[in-house]
Design a protein around this motif. Structure first.
Motif, PDB file in Angstrom:
ATOM      1  N   THR A  57     -16.183 -40.281 -25.781  1.00  0.00           N
ATOM      2  CA  THR A  57     -15.177 -39.516 -26.515  1.00  0.00           C
ATOM      3  C   THR A  57     -15.242 -38.027 -26.188  1.00  0.00           C
ATOM      4  O   THR A  57     -14.307 -37.285 -26.422  1.00  0.00           O
ATOM      5  N   LYS A  58     -16.385 -37.614 -25.612  1.00  0.00           N
ATOM      6  CA  LYS A  58     -16.573 -36.205 -25.267  1.00  0.00           C
ATOM      7  C   LYS A  58     -17.662 -36.121 -24.202  1.00  0.00           C
ATOM      8  O   LYS A  58     -18.623 -36.889 -24.231  1.00  0.00           O
ATOM      9  N   ALA A  59     -17.503 -35.204 -23.251  1.00  0.00           N
ATOM     10  CA  ALA A  59     -18.537 -35.027 -22.228  1.00  0.00           C
ATOM     11  C   ALA A  59     -18.495 -33.594 -21.705  1.00  0.00           C
ATOM     12  O   ALA A  59     -17.416 -33.026 -21.498  1.00  0.00           O
ATOM     13  N   GLU A  60     -19.681 -33.027 -21.519  1.00  0.00           N
ATOM     14  CA  GLU A  60     -19.802 -31.660 -21.011  1.00  0.00           C
ATOM     15  C   GLU A  60     -20.765 -31.654 -19.832  1.00  0.00           C
ATOM     16  O   GLU A  60     -21.789 -32.323 -19.858  1.00  0.00           O
ATOM     17  N   LEU A  61     -20.417 -30.884 -18.810  1.00  0.00           N
ATOM     18  CA  LEU A  61     -21.310 -30.686 -17.669  1.00  0.00           C
ATOM     19  C   LEU A  61     -22.116 -29.423 -17.925  1.00  0.00           C
ATOM     20  O   LEU A  61     -21.553 -28.334 -18.067  1.00  0.00           O
ATOM     21  N   THR A  62     -23.445 -29.571 -18.018  1.00  0.00           N
ATOM     22  CA  THR A  62     -24.298 -28.426 -18.329  1.00  0.00           C
ATOM     23  C   THR A  62     -25.174 -28.073 -17.137  1.00  0.00           C
ATOM     24  O   THR A  62     -25.540 -28.932 -16.334  1.00  0.00           O
ATOM     25  N   SER A  63     -25.527 -26.814 -17.033  1.00  0.00           N
ATOM     26  CA  SER A  63     -26.393 -26.326 -15.965  1.00  0.00           C
ATOM     27  C   SER A  63     -27.849 -26.559 -16.335  1.00  0.00           C
ATOM     28  O   SER A  63     -28.166 -26.876 -17.494  1.00  0.00           O
ATOM     29  N   PRO A  64     -28.783 -26.373 -15.374  1.00  0.00           N
ATOM     30  CA  PRO A  64     -30.210 -26.483 -15.705  1.00  0.00           C
ATOM     31  C   PRO A  64     -30.677 -25.457 -16.734  1.00  0.00           C
ATOM     32  O   PRO A  64     -31.757 -25.600 -17.297  1.00  0.00           O
ATOM     33  N   ASP A  65     -29.835 -24.447 -17.000  1.00  0.00           N
ATOM     34  CA  ASP A  65     -30.145 -23.469 -18.046  1.00  0.00           C
ATOM     35  C   ASP A  65     -29.577 -23.877 -19.396  1.00  0.00           C
ATOM     36  O   ASP A  65     -29.713 -23.141 -20.378  1.00  0.00           O
ATOM     37  N   GLY A  66     -28.914 -25.030 -19.438  1.00  0.00           N
ATOM     38  CA  GLY A  66     -28.343 -25.496 -20.699  1.00  0.00           C
ATOM     39  C   GLY A  66     -26.974 -24.941 -21.009  1.00  0.00           C
ATOM     40  O   GLY A  66     -26.440 -25.160 -22.106  1.00  0.00           O
ATOM     41  N   ILE A  70     -18.505 -27.041 -17.625  1.00  0.00           N
ATOM     42  CA  ILE A  70     -17.179 -27.643 -17.611  1.00  0.00           C
ATOM     43  C   ILE A  70     -17.069 -28.626 -18.778  1.00  0.00           C
ATOM     44  O   ILE A  70     -17.987 -29.418 -19.009  1.00  0.00           O
ATOM     45  N   ASN A  71     -15.969 -28.583 -19.487  1.00  0.00           N
ATOM     46  CA  ASN A  71     -15.653 -29.598 -20.488  1.00  0.00           C
ATOM     47  C   ASN A  71     -14.853 -30.700 -19.808  1.00  0.00           C
ATOM     48  O   ASN A  71     -13.824 -30.438 -19.177  1.00  0.00           O
ATOM     49  N   GLY A  72     -15.346 -31.917 -19.897  1.00  0.00           N
ATOM     50  CA  GLY A  72     -14.707 -33.020 -19.207  1.00  0.00           C
ATOM     51  C   GLY A  72     -13.393 -33.442 -19.835  1.00  0.00           C
ATOM     52  O   GLY A  72     -13.165 -33.278 -21.038  1.00  0.00           O
ATOM     53  N   ASP A  73     -12.534 -33.980 -19.002  1.00  0.00           N
ATOM     54  CA  ASP A  73     -11.249 -34.514 -19.450  1.00  0.00           C
ATOM     55  C   ASP A  73     -11.409 -36.025 -19.608  1.00  0.00           C
ATOM     56  O   ASP A  73     -11.533 -36.757 -18.632  1.00  0.00           O
ATOM     57  N   VAL A  74     -11.441 -36.498 -20.854  1.00  0.00           N
ATOM     58  CA  VAL A  74     -11.684 -37.914 -21.140  1.00  0.00           C
ATOM     59  C   VAL A  74     -10.360 -38.662 -21.198  1.00  0.00           C
ATOM     60  O   VAL A  74      -9.429 -38.260 -21.895  1.00  0.00           O
ATOM     61  N   SER A  75     -10.296 -39.775 -20.444  1.00  0.00           N
ATOM     62  CA  SER A  75      -9.079 -40.582 -20.442  1.00  0.00           C
ATOM     63  C   SER A  75      -9.426 -42.009 -20.049  1.00  0.00           C
ATOM     64  O   SER A  75     -10.024 -42.249 -18.992  1.00  0.00           O
ATOM     65  N   GLY A  76      -9.062 -42.952 -20.900  1.00  0.00           N
ATOM     66  CA  GLY A  76      -9.226 -44.361 -20.576  1.00  0.00           C
ATOM     67  C   GLY A  76     -10.651 -44.788 -20.290  1.00  0.00           C
ATOM     68  O   GLY A  76     -10.886 -45.616 -19.409  1.00  0.00           O
ATOM     69  N   GLY A  85     -15.084 -23.715  -8.881  1.00  0.00           N
ATOM     70  CA  GLY A  85     -15.792 -22.575  -9.443  1.00  0.00           C
ATOM     71  C   GLY A  85     -17.268 -22.772  -9.680  1.00  0.00           C
ATOM     72  O   GLY A  85     -17.938 -21.853 -10.166  1.00  0.00           O
ATOM     73  N   ILE A  86     -17.821 -23.956  -9.371  1.00  0.00           N
ATOM     74  CA  ILE A  86     -19.266 -24.132  -9.529  1.00  0.00           C
ATOM     75  C   ILE A  86     -19.898 -24.414  -8.174  1.00  0.00           C
ATOM     76  O   ILE A  86     -19.217 -24.758  -7.203  1.00  0.00           O
ATOM     77  N   ASP A  87     -21.203 -24.231  -8.094  1.00  0.00           N
ATOM     78  CA  ASP A  87     -21.942 -24.462  -6.862  1.00  0.00           C
ATOM     79  C   ASP A  87     -22.500 -25.883  -6.832  1.00  0.00           C
ATOM     80  O   ASP A  87     -22.693 -26.523  -7.867  1.00  0.00           O
ATOM     81  N   ALA A  88     -22.780 -26.363  -5.630  1.00  0.00           N
ATOM     82  CA  ALA A  88     -23.461 -27.647  -5.493  1.00  0.00           C
ATOM     83  C   ALA A  88     -24.859 -27.536  -6.100  1.00  0.00           C
ATOM     84  O   ALA A  88     -25.445 -26.453  -6.167  1.00  0.00           O
ATOM     85  N   GLY A  89     -25.392 -28.654  -6.551  1.00  0.00           N
ATOM     86  CA  GLY A  89     -26.728 -28.636  -7.140  1.00  0.00           C
ATOM     87  C   GLY A  89     -26.907 -29.708  -8.196  1.00  0.00           C
ATOM     88  O   GLY A  89     -26.098 -30.637  -8.320  1.00  0.00           O
ATOM     89  N   ASP A  90     -27.957 -29.568  -8.987  1.00  0.00           N
ATOM     90  CA  ASP A  90     -28.277 -30.522 -10.049  1.00  0.00           C
ATOM     91  C   ASP A  90     -27.707 -30.044 -11.385  1.00  0.00           C
ATOM     92  O   ASP A  90     -27.878 -28.876 -11.754  1.00  0.00           O
TER      93      ASP A  90
END
Length: 318
Positions: A57-66, A70-76, A85-90
């Motif tokens: 119902t909700k998902a956020e992409l967080t950095s290693p710093d917490g 990005i706030n995810g777009d939830v659908s189906g 706007g973000i760099d490659a990485g973990d």
């Protein structure tokens, strides 16, 4: 300056301005065009543990710093992250505000479409093709009641408290095992196998390294508390060497990753907390064949700079 010369300068300046504007426009388009990370629930990945999410119902992409990147777009039942706007990485995906059950992800190229699947227990996740993934990851989280990361010297918990996840790079040669901190991606330990398969055991015939580490019939299930299955090669399973550097395949091998033969129930070892740890790779190895993000060339940067300079000079002459 006569009229003809003024017109010529004007034409040149206008042309350069158009070139500069078009170049800047293409840069903006390039920066705005990013890849997508799509996460879907896949109940078939579930192993042990408690179900945490039957839907997203909700998902956020967080950095290693917490930090929420990005706030995810939830659908189906699928969540999508625009990677512009973000760099490659973990990074980590926080599903339905479950901070103790983060889903790790590794983004090799922010300009491509990345598919990721996770079980409803949010423990097992794969990145890439579901049947032939680039990465396979398993978490040992606080939310699932797993043991915190421990110090080698006495098995006491790391301070501050940390939990681990294991990441297998399946497209590298050799395949690589990393044990990292859930939430920060700091590397605790890593292992590069000397062979692609493990020798046969009484219940497994030459299992592949990836299966032996994280497969359904991995080393923990194969061992199942029976020392005789392993002792012909790993002689001192229950004897912890005085120092981490003294661990070998025949001497305290269980302590190479976790605190003794009880395995994950006793916690993973923090090898970085040791003053004389065996040298290990600290930089994740990028999977072979992965595309890299497009970067602007030096010539492109020079064109922008020269265009801006000429426009300024010609404008002053006018």
């Amino acid at each position: 300056m006569n009229t003809r010369k003024r017109n010529m300068v004007s034409y040149i300046a206008t042309g350069l301005l158009i070139c500069f504007s078009l170049s800047m426009g293409s840069t903006v388009v390039q920066a705005a065009t990013g890849g997508k990370l799509m996460l879907s629930l896949q109940p078939g990945l579930d192993g042990e543990g408690d179900v945490k999410a039957t839907s997203i119902t909700k998902a956020e992409l967080t950095s290693p710093d917490g930090i929420v990147m990005i706030n995810g777009d939830v659908s189906g039942g699928t969540v999508q992250f625009n990677l512009s706007g973000i760099d490659a990485g973990d990074y980590f995906i926080r599903v339905n505000d479950l901070a103790d059950d983060l889903v790790p992800t590794r983004i090799d190229d922010t300009a491509t479409a990345i598919n990721q699947f996770v079980g409803q227990k949010l423990r097992v996740t794969v990145i890439g093709n579901l049947s032939d993934p680039t990465y396979r990851i398993q978490t040992f989280s606080k939310g699932q009641g797993e043991h915190p990361v421990v110090i080698y010297s006495d098995g006491s918990n790391d301070i501050p408290e940390q939990y681990a996840y294991v990441l297998l790079s399946l497209k590298t040669s050799p395949q690589t095992l990393e044990i990292n901190v859930l939430g920060t991606a700091s590397q605790l330990n890593s292992y590069l196998p000397t062979a692609a398969i493990h020798p046969s055991t009484s219940t497994a015939i030459n299992p592949a390294f990836s299966d032996w580490m994280l497969g359904e019939n991995n080393h923990a299930y194969d061992y199942n508390g029976t020392d005789s299955k392993c002792k012909s090669c790993h002689i001192n399973l229950d004897t912890k060497p005085a120092a981490f550097t003294q661990i070998t395949t025949s001497n305290g091998w269980c302590y190479r990753c976790h605190y003794g033969k009880a395995g994950v129930d006793n916690g993973f070892i923090d090898a970085t907390a040791l003053s004389a740890a065996t040298p290990m790779p600290t930089t994740p190895i990028t999977a072979t064949g992965q595309p890299t993000a497009t970067t602007k060339t030096p010539a492109f940067e020079a064109l922008l700079a020269i265009s801006a300079l000429l426009i300024t000079v010609l404008s002053r002459k006018r």
